[in-house]
Scaffold this active site. Structure first.
Site, PDB file in Angstrom:
ATOM      1  N   SER A 232       0.837  -1.203   0.000  1.00  0.00           N
ATOM      2  CA  SER A 232       0.000   0.000   0.000  1.00  0.00           C
ATOM      3  C   SER A 232       0.869   1.249   0.000  1.00  0.00           C
ATOM      4  CB  SER A 232      -0.855   0.012   1.273  1.00  0.00           C
ATOM      5  OG  SER A 232      -1.498   1.253   1.445  1.00  0.00           O
ATOM      6  N   TYR A 245      -2.194  -1.183  10.778  1.00  0.00           N
ATOM      7  CA  TYR A 245      -2.283  -1.540   9.357  1.00  0.00           C
ATOM      8  C   TYR A 245      -1.056  -1.055   8.581  1.00  0.00           C
ATOM      9  CZ  TYR A 245      -4.025  -1.409   4.514  1.00  0.00           C
ATOM     10  OH  TYR A 245      -4.170  -1.556   3.154  1.00  0.00           O
TER      11      TYR A 245
END
Ligand code: NAD
Ligand code: MG
Length: 340
Positions: A232, A245
């Site tokens: 990401s 995360y």
């Protein structure tokens, strides 16, 4: 002789007639879920429609919406484009056998649809609560591929991960593409709001599961096989409310780069994809606050979130054997911001 001529003429007429039909089909635009043409069918005299990336898909403001985790793509408004109507294959993965985790929705669904349309046989993993989304994907895979295999179960369990691999190998008759794409993202304003159970669930889903899956997959992967991880933009530019995360996505970048070196002698390539803000269930089922969701993707240079289908060709590219010089790489698609 005369009869032969007649035959020739009538055959010409038939072929001419067919040609006109094919030409009409080639010039017909293909529409996305939003009704915009994205991709024509390549062919002589049929240019692909040229569309600017800023106007191609919905931009904020979005309606505020929330679903219980893990969410269903079918309940989102607007519905994401996973390539259901827009992705066209060209045989790039013919005969390949792929396992995609989180293949029921979002980026994993887009990869699953694209892989099937490129000629691969595809198994998908997802949570039992996502059966309705998964059924749609399996139907789309089966429409284009010899095999579409549904393997529900919770990746936070090592025994399940081992069984998943065994079932995928058995169902597909082998394995040469592994896409570790499933992920857990739950926004928390403060570290004080993250329970140990929360932290553990994020680590188990995003870090342990790919570790268990890669271990179980390796004995089955021959030279030319590929492993792909979904990292990401959070790996490079972590958000304040994604403490747990974001660190898993930085770790994902490294779990791609280390085995890429280790597995070089075996001829197995390992790469990653780093998406920016993508319009998926992850975001509407706890991944983003309502405030962030309403403006979602608006802070990118393109001024909108990406749609899952806009990543599909990257997953295809990294899996295809013509990308044989790419290993340990992370390919980004983040609307003009982020790295790499
Ligand atoms: P998504 O919700 O559509 O997909 C995530 C999938 O993960 C779910 O469909 C679910 O099947 C699976 N999953 C989660 N926990 C699981 C568990 N315990 N067991 C089995 N499966 C489980 O959302 P998405 O955005 O397409 O997410 C796919 C990947 O993309 C994730 O790794 C996510 O971190 C990453 N990503 C997403 C974005 C974004 O903005 N949407 C940005 C960068 C990276
Ligand atoms: Mg899902």
């Amino acid at each position: 002789m005369e009869n032969n001529n007649d035959n020739t003429i009538s055959r010409r007429k038939v072929i001419y007639g067919l040609g006109a039909t094919i030409a009409a089909a080639l010039t017909a635009p293909v529409f996305t879920a939003q009704g915009e043409p994205t991709q024509g069918t390549p062919g002589q005299g049929a240019p692909l429609p040229l569309i600017g990336p800023t106007t191609k898909y919905p931009k904020p403001p979005f309606k505020s919406q929330s679903q219980p985790w893990p969410g269903l793509a079918s309940q989102m408004d607007p519905k994401p484009d996973h390539g259901e109507k827009s992705y066209k294959g060209s045989g790039r993965l013919k005969g390949r056998k792929a396992l995609i985790t989180g293949g029921d929705s979002g980026i994993g669904r887009a990869a699953a649809i694209a892989y099937a349309r490129e000629g691969a046989e595809v198994a998908i993993n997802y949570l039992p609560a996502e059966e309705a989304d998964a059924k749609k994907v399996i139907a789309l895979i089966k429409a284009k591929s010899r095999k579409g295999i549904a393997l529900p179960g919770d990746l936070r369990n090592e025994d399940f991960c081992k069984k998943l691999l065994a079932d995928a190998v058995q169902g597909l008759g082998g394995l040469d593409i592994v896409v570790n794409n499933a992920g857990r993202q739950q926004a928390r304003q403060s570290i004080l709001d993250i329970t140990t159970e929360d932290f553990d669930a994020t680590m188990k889903t995003n870090i342990y599961a790919p570790f268990w899956i890669i271990k179980a997959a390796l004995p089955h992967l021959a030279a030319g096989s590929t492993i792909i991880g979904t990292t990401s933009e959070q790996a490079y530019d972590p958000s304040a409310d994604l403490y747990d995360y974001a660190q898993t996505k930085a770790a994902t970048m490294n779990y791609v780069k280390s085995p890429a070196k280790q597995l070089r002698p075996k001829g197995i390539r390992v790469n990653g994809v780093a998406p920016g803000p993508i319009w998926t269930t992850l975001q509407v089922s706890g991944g983003a606050t309502q405030k962030k969701l309403q403006k979602f993707g608006g802070d990118t240079p393109l001024g909108r979130p990406g749609q899952p289908v806009e990543l599909a060709s990257i997953y295809v590219q990294l899996a295809a054997s013509d990308a044989s010089y790419a290993t340990g790489q992370v390919y980004g698609a983040a609307g003009g911001k982020g790295q790499p």
